[in-house]
Enzyme design. Structure first.
Site, PDB file in Angstrom:
ATOM      1  CG  HIS A 415      -0.303  -0.077   2.054  1.00 24.37           C
ATOM      2  ND1 HIS A 415       0.485   1.313   3.351  1.00 24.37           N
ATOM      3  CD2 HIS A 415      -0.123  -0.684   3.613  1.00 24.37           C
ATOM      4  CE1 HIS A 415       0.995   0.998   4.027  1.00 24.37           C
ATOM      5  NE2 HIS A 415       1.124  -0.804   4.300  1.00 24.37           N
ATOM      6  CB  CYS A 436       1.756  -3.376   5.684  1.00 24.76           C
ATOM      7  SG  CYS A 436       0.739  -3.852   5.460  1.00 24.76           S
TER       8      CYS A 436
END
Length: 460
Positions: A415, A436
């Site tokens: 992301h 992430c």
């Protein structure tokens, strides 16, 4: 002479009148009293001159309490009393029907001979099921003591050659077949049941030439597999081991077929195995972990392969698989993928073997929040998502991102990260993510566009 002739005619006339009167009285009697004509037999029992109820009582008393014999070739094999099966006359409907159909005007003929009505009178009888089953089993056990069981034909395969041996019928009595015939005999009012081979237990003789022909066709068929690009033939000797023949039916030993399919699965599956990968900056690396990969659906493939083989025709099949990344080019990952190099803090995107994008990234903060190594895949794509979770100290967070592409089942994904002031280098060691792959906001739209659902993501 004239006087004598008139006298004779007078006597004859009186006799004719008397016969007519008697005939009329008899006809009237049977018509108005609802009685069976003389010498009428139902189920072998004389019900002449009886009402329906009287006939029912007589039939019940005799039918349900008399000796019954089972014979063969004119010889009595065994006998029993019908009381033992709890035989009962269920209703009088059939008797009423027979009575209504009889011609009262024919009653004098019944005096001359017996008339069997059983062929048109279908009595409804019942047996006590427990008593009947018990008696049949007892009689069959007794009868089978001196009888020989049949032997099914067999099929053997030796060195790829099919051999059929004939079976023998035998003369053992099958309880269910005897029970069926016995019920009909009891209902008809019979006192004996002559048995034939029709009550013998069935066997398969195995002499069907078609079976041998089909077996040879199966053994000699070309059975080929294409598993992930690896092509091979199933050995004929292997198929010969699987063949079975029972009750006239060819089939395969499912345990052996499943063992073979499981062996193929172990050898060729990619799920759960280490994957060798030629990285952009670090050469060939071996990556462990991740959900990316496929395996055979062993049970489904076993059934499908069995059905295919039993057709006896040449075939090439691809197996039924589950998971991701199945292909027929001997490729585990393929040439379209995302590469995340944690050591160099870079991400590369390849499409059809060509590098389409490279960018610096920030991966998880070591040692407790490091991005999990393995081969994963993009299983969702979402715009304007809110990522929720907890920091190491337990503080909960809810962070909004413009692009979200999860790759595993723990909440790790790719992301944009507008809060990161820099990407790449050693920044991750002190300001790493919660796991992430943080990507520059300016680059993330391109990543989102290039990477399709299901694309493998290699993290190492």
């Amino acid at each position: 002479m004239r006087h004598k002739s008139k006298s004779n005619w007078r006597v004859l006339s009186i006799f004719i009148v008397l016969i007519a009167v008697v005939y009329g009285i008899g006809s009237y009697y049977f018509a108005t009293n609802n009685r069976f004509l003389p010498n009428t037999k139902v189920a072998g029992i004389n019900v002449g001159n009886k009402t329906v109820q009287q006939a029912s009582t007589t039939i019940t008393n005799q039918l349900t309490n008399r000796k019954f014999s089972i014979t063969q070739n004119g010889k009595t094999l065994t006998s029993f009393n019908t009381k033992q099966v709890g035989l009962k006359l269920k209703s009088t409907t059939a008797l009423k029907t027979t009575l209504n159909k009889q011609s009262v005007w024919s009653w004098p003929l019944h005096l001359a001979h017996v008339v069997q009505a059983s062929s048109t009178t279908k009595l409804t009888t019942t047996q006590n099921s427990k008593q009947f089953t018990k008696l049949v089993n007892q009689e069959v056990t007794k009868l089978n003591k001196t009888r020989t069981a049949g032997k099914n034909g067999t099929l053997t395969i030796t060195n790829g050659q099919v051999k059929l041996s004939n079976g023998t019928q035998g003369n053992k009595i099958y309880a269910a077949k005897l029970a069926s015939k016995l019920k009909k005999a009891l209902a008809s009012g019979a006192t004996t049941l002559p048995i034939t081979k029709a009550v013998y237990a069935s066997v398969t003789t195995g002499s069907d030439a078609k079976i041998a022909k089909k077996t040879n066709a199966i053994i000699n068929e070309k059975a080929n597999y294409n598993v992930g690009g690896y092509k091979f033939a199933i050995p004929k000797s292997e198929i010969a081991k699987w063949l079975t023949y029972k009750n006239g039916q060819l089939s395969l030993n499912s345990t052996l077929v499943k063992a073979y399919v499981s062996k193929i699965n172990t050898k060729y599956r990619t799920y759960g195995k280490k994957k060798t990968f030629k990285s952009t900056l670090r050469g060939t690396v071996t990556v462990s972990g991740g959900f990316y990969g496929w395996s055979l659906k062993v049970d489904d493939e076993t059934a499908a392969l069995t059905a295919e083989i039993l057709k006896g025709k040449d075939f090439t099949r691809q197996p039924i698989v589950q998971g991701t990344g199945y292909n027929t080019k001997k490729q585990v990952i393929g040439n379209t993928y995302v590469e995340v190099d944690k050591k160099n803090q870079k991400m590369f995107i390849y499409v059809n073997g060509k590098l389409k994008l490279k960018t610096n990234v920030v991966t998880g903060l070591p040692p407790k929040q490091t991005t999990t190594t393995g081969v994963w895949s993009v299983w969702a794509k979402k715009r304007n998502a809110t990522l929720k979770g907890s920091e190491l100290d337990g503080t909960k967070y809810a962070t909004k991102v413009s692009y979200w592409m999860p790759i595993d089942d723990t909440g790790i994904g790719i992301h944009d990260a507008s809060w990161q002031p820099t990407f790449g280098g050693t920044w991750y060691k002190t300001h790493g993510s919660n796991g992430c792959i943080n990507t520059p906001p300016s680059v993330m739209p391109k990543v989102y566009k290039l990477v399709a659902l299901g694309t493998p993501v290699i993290v190492f």
